[in-house]
Design an enzyme around this catalytic site. Structure first.
Site, PDB file in Angstrom:
ATOM      1  N   ARG A   1      71.505  68.037  88.865  1.00  0.00           N
ATOM      2  CA  ARG A   1      71.765  68.635  87.549  1.00  0.00           C
ATOM      3  C   ARG A   1      71.145  70.041  87.474  1.00  0.00           C
ATOM      4  O   ARG A   1      71.857  71.039  87.582  1.00  0.00           O
ATOM      5  CB  ARG A   1      71.202  67.706  86.454  1.00  0.00           C
ATOM      6  CG  ARG A   1      71.694  68.020  85.053  1.00  0.00           C
ATOM      7  CD  ARG A   1      70.975  69.159  84.375  1.00  0.00           C
ATOM      8  NE  ARG A   1      69.523  68.970  84.272  1.00  0.00           N
ATOM      9  CZ  ARG A   1      68.690  69.922  83.861  1.00  0.00           C
ATOM     10  NH1 ARG A   1      69.148  71.108  83.512  1.00  0.00           N
ATOM     11  NH2 ARG A   1      67.383  69.712  83.818  1.00  0.00           N
ATOM     12  N   ASP A   2      69.830  70.126  87.368  1.00  0.00           N
ATOM     13  CA  ASP A   2      69.181  71.444  87.216  1.00  0.00           C
ATOM     14  C   ASP A   2      69.435  72.298  88.459  1.00  0.00           C
ATOM     15  O   ASP A   2      69.627  73.513  88.375  1.00  0.00           O
ATOM     16  CB  ASP A   2      67.668  71.256  87.010  1.00  0.00           C
ATOM     17  CG  ASP A   2      67.028  72.357  86.176  1.00  0.00           C
ATOM     18  OD1 ASP A   2      67.713  73.347  85.874  1.00  0.00           O
ATOM     19  OD2 ASP A   2      65.847  72.232  85.829  1.00  0.00           O
TER      20      ASP A   2
ATOM     21  N   HIS B   1      57.551  69.938  84.493  1.00  0.00           N
ATOM     22  CA  HIS B   1      58.807  70.449  85.067  1.00  0.00           C
ATOM     23  C   HIS B   1      58.604  71.944  85.335  1.00  0.00           C
ATOM     24  O   HIS B   1      58.750  72.771  84.443  1.00  0.00           O
ATOM     25  CB  HIS B   1      59.901  70.187  84.023  1.00  0.00           C
ATOM     26  CG  HIS B   1      61.277  70.655  84.348  1.00  0.00           C
ATOM     27  ND1 HIS B   1      62.312  69.797  84.653  1.00  0.00           N
ATOM     28  CD2 HIS B   1      61.833  71.884  84.380  1.00  0.00           C
ATOM     29  CE1 HIS B   1      63.433  70.476  84.849  1.00  0.00           C
ATOM     30  NE2 HIS B   1      63.163  71.763  84.690  1.00  0.00           N
TER      31      HIS B   1
ATOM     32  N   HIS C   1      59.406  75.466  87.246  1.00  0.00           N
ATOM     33  CA  HIS C   1      60.304  76.295  88.066  1.00  0.00           C
ATOM     34  C   HIS C   1      59.404  77.197  88.913  1.00  0.00           C
ATOM     35  O   HIS C   1      58.287  77.540  88.513  1.00  0.00           O
ATOM     36  CB  HIS C   1      61.266  77.093  87.175  1.00  0.00           C
ATOM     37  CG  HIS C   1      62.392  76.238  86.652  1.00  0.00           C
ATOM     38  ND1 HIS C   1      63.666  76.286  87.169  1.00  0.00           N
ATOM     39  CD2 HIS C   1      62.417  75.282  85.697  1.00  0.00           C
ATOM     40  CE1 HIS C   1      64.424  75.402  86.536  1.00  0.00           C
ATOM     41  NE2 HIS C   1      63.702  74.783  85.637  1.00  0.00           N
TER      42      HIS C   1
ATOM     43  N   CYS D   1      68.254  77.862  85.003  1.00  0.00           N
ATOM     44  CA  CYS D   1      68.985  77.609  83.759  1.00  0.00           C
ATOM     45  C   CYS D   1      69.868  78.808  83.463  1.00  0.00           C
ATOM     46  O   CYS D   1      69.386  79.932  83.390  1.00  0.00           O
ATOM     47  CB  CYS D   1      68.005  77.373  82.614  1.00  0.00           C
ATOM     48  SG  CYS D   1      68.825  77.186  81.023  1.00  0.00           S
TER      49      CYS D   1
HETATM   50  P1  HMG Z   1      78.821  74.664  70.544  1.00  0.00           P
HETATM   51  O1  HMG Z   1      79.798  75.725  70.926  1.00  0.00           O
HETATM   52  O2  HMG Z   1      77.901  74.932  69.399  1.00  0.00           O
HETATM   53  O3  HMG Z   1      79.546  73.247  70.307  1.00  0.00           O
HETATM   54  O4  HMG Z   1      77.967  74.324  71.817  1.00  0.00           O
HETATM   55  P2  HMG Z   1      80.651  72.761  69.334  1.00  0.00           P
HETATM   56  O5  HMG Z   1      80.229  71.420  68.844  1.00  0.00           O
HETATM   57  O6  HMG Z   1      80.984  73.828  68.320  1.00  0.00           O
HETATM   58  O7  HMG Z   1      81.904  72.575  70.316  1.00  0.00           O
HETATM   59  C1  HMG Z   1      82.502  73.663  70.987  1.00  0.00           C
HETATM   60  C2  HMG Z   1      83.357  73.152  72.139  1.00  0.00           C
HETATM   61  O8  HMG Z   1      82.539  72.456  73.090  1.00  0.00           O
HETATM   62  C3  HMG Z   1      84.404  72.131  71.688  1.00  0.00           C
HETATM   63  O9  HMG Z   1      85.499  72.251  72.580  1.00  0.00           O
HETATM   64  C4  HMG Z   1      83.720  70.806  71.942  1.00  0.00           C
HETATM   65  O10 HMG Z   1      84.639  69.754  72.139  1.00  0.00           O
HETATM   66  C5  HMG Z   1      82.964  71.100  73.218  1.00  0.00           C
HETATM   67  P3  HMG Z   1      86.791  73.144  72.208  1.00  0.00           P
HETATM   68  O11 HMG Z   1      87.298  72.534  70.939  1.00  0.00           O
HETATM   69  O12 HMG Z   1      86.302  74.555  72.037  1.00  0.00           O
HETATM   70  O13 HMG Z   1      87.687  72.951  73.402  1.00  0.00           O
HETATM   71  N1  HMG Z   1      81.778  70.255  73.355  1.00  0.00           N
HETATM   72  C6  HMG Z   1      81.522  69.486  74.411  1.00  0.00           C
HETATM   73  N2  HMG Z   1      82.186  69.257  75.559  1.00  0.00           N
HETATM   74  C7  HMG Z   1      81.635  68.389  76.439  1.00  0.00           C
HETATM   75  N3  HMG Z   1      80.476  67.762  76.224  1.00  0.00           N
HETATM   76  C8  HMG Z   1      79.776  67.963  75.100  1.00  0.00           C
HETATM   77  C9  HMG Z   1      80.301  68.860  74.143  1.00  0.00           C
HETATM   78  N4  HMG Z   1      79.877  69.272  72.945  1.00  0.00           N
HETATM   79  C10 HMG Z   1      80.796  70.118  72.467  1.00  0.00           C
HETATM   80  N5  HMG Z   1      78.620  67.340  74.906  1.00  0.00           N
HETATM   81  C11 HMG Z   1      76.672  72.779  73.142  1.00  0.00           C
HETATM   82  C12 HMG Z   1      76.915  73.372  71.768  1.00  0.00           C
HETATM   83  C13 HMG Z   1      75.362  72.032  73.075  1.00  0.00           C
HETATM   84  C14 HMG Z   1      77.802  71.820  73.471  1.00  0.00           C
HETATM   85  C15 HMG Z   1      76.631  73.932  74.171  1.00  0.00           C
HETATM   86  O14 HMG Z   1      75.728  74.889  73.739  1.00  0.00           O
HETATM   87  C16 HMG Z   1      76.237  73.464  75.546  1.00  0.00           C
HETATM   88  O15 HMG Z   1      76.985  72.738  76.184  1.00  0.00           O
HETATM   89  N6  HMG Z   1      75.051  73.871  76.035  1.00  0.00           N
HETATM   90  C17 HMG Z   1      74.551  73.388  77.298  1.00  0.00           C
HETATM   91  C18 HMG Z   1      73.592  74.317  77.901  1.00  0.00           C
HETATM   92  C19 HMG Z   1      72.994  73.717  79.147  1.00  0.00           C
HETATM   93  O16 HMG Z   1      73.489  72.757  79.708  1.00  0.00           O
HETATM   94  N7  HMG Z   1      71.902  74.342  79.619  1.00  0.00           N
HETATM   95  C20 HMG Z   1      71.222  73.889  80.786  1.00  0.00           C
HETATM   96  C21 HMG Z   1      70.471  72.604  80.605  1.00  0.00           C
HETATM   97  S1  HMG Z   1      68.880  72.798  79.816  1.00  0.00           S
HETATM   98  C22 HMG Z   1      67.826  73.319  81.089  1.00  0.00           C
HETATM   99  O17 HMG Z   1      68.284  73.653  82.150  1.00  0.00           O
HETATM  100  C23 HMG Z   1      66.345  73.280  80.854  1.00  0.00           C
HETATM  101  C24 HMG Z   1      65.659  72.070  81.522  1.00  0.00           C
HETATM  102  O18 HMG Z   1      65.903  72.046  82.910  1.00  0.00           O
HETATM  103  C25 HMG Z   1      64.148  72.108  81.264  1.00  0.00           C
HETATM  104  C26 HMG Z   1      63.499  73.457  81.623  1.00  0.00           C
HETATM  105  O19 HMG Z   1      63.675  73.967  82.746  1.00  0.00           O
HETATM  106  O20 HMG Z   1      62.800  73.967  80.730  1.00  0.00           O
HETATM  107  C27 HMG Z   1      66.190  70.762  80.932  1.00  0.00           C
HETATM  108 MG    MG Z   2      64.812  73.215  84.363  1.00  0.00          MG
END
Ligand code: HMG
Ligand code: MG
Length: 301
Positions: A16-17, A208, A210, A241
């Site tokens: 994932r990450d 966690h 990096h 990220c």
């Molecule tokens: P949004 O644009 O506010 O969402 O995004 P929305 O509810 O308005 O929906 C917009 C579109 O996204 C729609 O599709 C939804 O159906 C779709 P459209 O009608 O435009 O075709 N949608 C989804 N599709 C699939 N799965 C879903 C989903 N939700 C909505 N769950 C949202 C909000 C949270 C979805 C967006 O901002 C997003 O996906 N963000 C993800 C970011 C991410 O994955 N970042 C990396 C992970 S975090 C990280 O790496 C840190 C960590 O490792 C710890 C650290 O290192 O500190 C964990």
């Molecule tokens: Mg991370």
């Protein structure tokens, strides 16, 4: 050194990450093979994918296939990220038994990452976590930017504690504290953990790190000295990220396992098997991986 915890738990976040930031499409069968290899190396808790918007993170667009390819298995915990109810619905439809929600200690990062501020994310998680727990799922909670935010700068430990406690109040079973952009040093980790461990059970905590600036292992050592025994790591040191400028790979699992082995601390992970699992991803990406230990093991890449 006598007082360090002897048994160490590793959560493998490579699939994932590690992969989420890769621009080149990685076929699902390669991801599944990667997960199999990690499992064969002895990793028991693996973050396999994330149910996020494919527009935001294209590499995770095959989350359903990955989740269906890794059905629940005795002795293993496969975790997927679910930022909202839609993510939870998808995870449930694929039979997931463990999920992770993620927020941050800084609003700007959280807005860039999930289009919502921290307070609103906690409101969004309340019904999500309740539903997940009612259905018998296991829930991990992440707090990102626990040392510093790429947009807001230094973060106060008090803020991290506040968000963490709110997540526990919502029912998470385990907390992972992320130095998302890899800026921390032992001094900052000490200050953070001094406060966190006054209120939070170290057995429910993972760190966690990096490794953006090469300080991740030093931070692990600092955490070990303070009684933390659970670390997230990414095979080969893959990762970053997409919504945190400057975030590079996680602490490499190979670097962590080598360090633990040599320190006489048990992780249950076989280093050679692990490096071979990562090598398959390196081959697909046509480049050696960042992990220093991996590079000593995979000589003919
Ligand atoms: P949004 O644009 O506010 O969402 O995004 P929305 O509810 O308005 O929906 C917009 C579109 O996204 C729609 O599709 C939804 O159906 C779709 P459209 O009608 O435009 O075709 N949608 C989804 N599709 C699939 N799965 C879903 C989903 N939700 C909505 N769950 C949202 C909000 C949270 C979805 C967006 O901002 C997003 O996906 N963000 C993800 C970011 C991410 O994955 N970042 C990396 C992970 S975090 C990280 O790496 C840190 C960590 O490792 C710890 C650290 O290192 O500190 C964990
Ligand atoms: Mg991370």
């Amino acid at each position: 050194m006598e007082n360090l915890p002897k048994k160490i738990k590793i959560t493998e976040v490579g699939p994932r990450d590690g992969l989420q930031n890769e621009p080149e499409n990685i076929p699902t069968n390669i991801k599944l093979d990667f997960i199999k290899g990690l499992e064969a190396a002895g990793l028991k808790q693996i973050e396999t994918t994330s149910f996020v918007s494919p527009k935001w993170v294209p590499q995770m667009a095959d989350s359903q296939e990955v989740a269906l390819g890794t059905p629940p298995k005795k002795g293993m915990r496969y975790i997927a990220l679910t930022p909202n109810e839609k993510g939870l619905d998808l995870a449930l439809s694929c039979g997931l038994e463990a999920i992770a929600i993620f927020t941050a200690a800084s609003d700007t990062f959280n807005l860039k990452n999930t289009n919502i501020n921290v307070e609103d994310s906690l409101k969004r998680f309340e019904p999500l976590i309740k539903r997940a727990l009612d259905l018998g799922l296991w829930v991990r909670g992440y707090v990102s930017t626990v040392i510093a935010c790429p947009y807001e700068g230094q973060i106060k430990p008090e803020k991290v504690l506040e968000v963490s406690q709110r997540l526990f109040d919502l029912g998470i079973k385990e907390l992972s504290l992320g130095d998302t952009i890899g800026v921390g040093t032992p001094k900052q980790v000490e200050a953070l953990l001094e406060l966190i461990l006054k209120k939070i059970d170290p057995n429910k905590l993972a760190m966690h790190f990096h490794d953006t600036r090469g300080t991740a292992l030093a931070n692990v050592y600092q955490s070990l000295q303070m009684g933390v025994s659970h670390f997230d790591a990414s095979a080969g040191g893959l990762g970053g990220c997409p919504y945190a400028k400057g975030a590079s790979g996680n602490l490499a699992t190979e670097d962590l396992v080598y360090f633990l082995d040599q320190m006489g601390l048990e992780s249950g992970v076989n280093l050679e098997k692990l490096a071979k699992a990562s090598a398959k991803i390196a081959k697909l990406l046509h480049r050696p991986l960042p992990s220093k230990v991996w590079r000593t093991l995979i000589k003919n890449f």
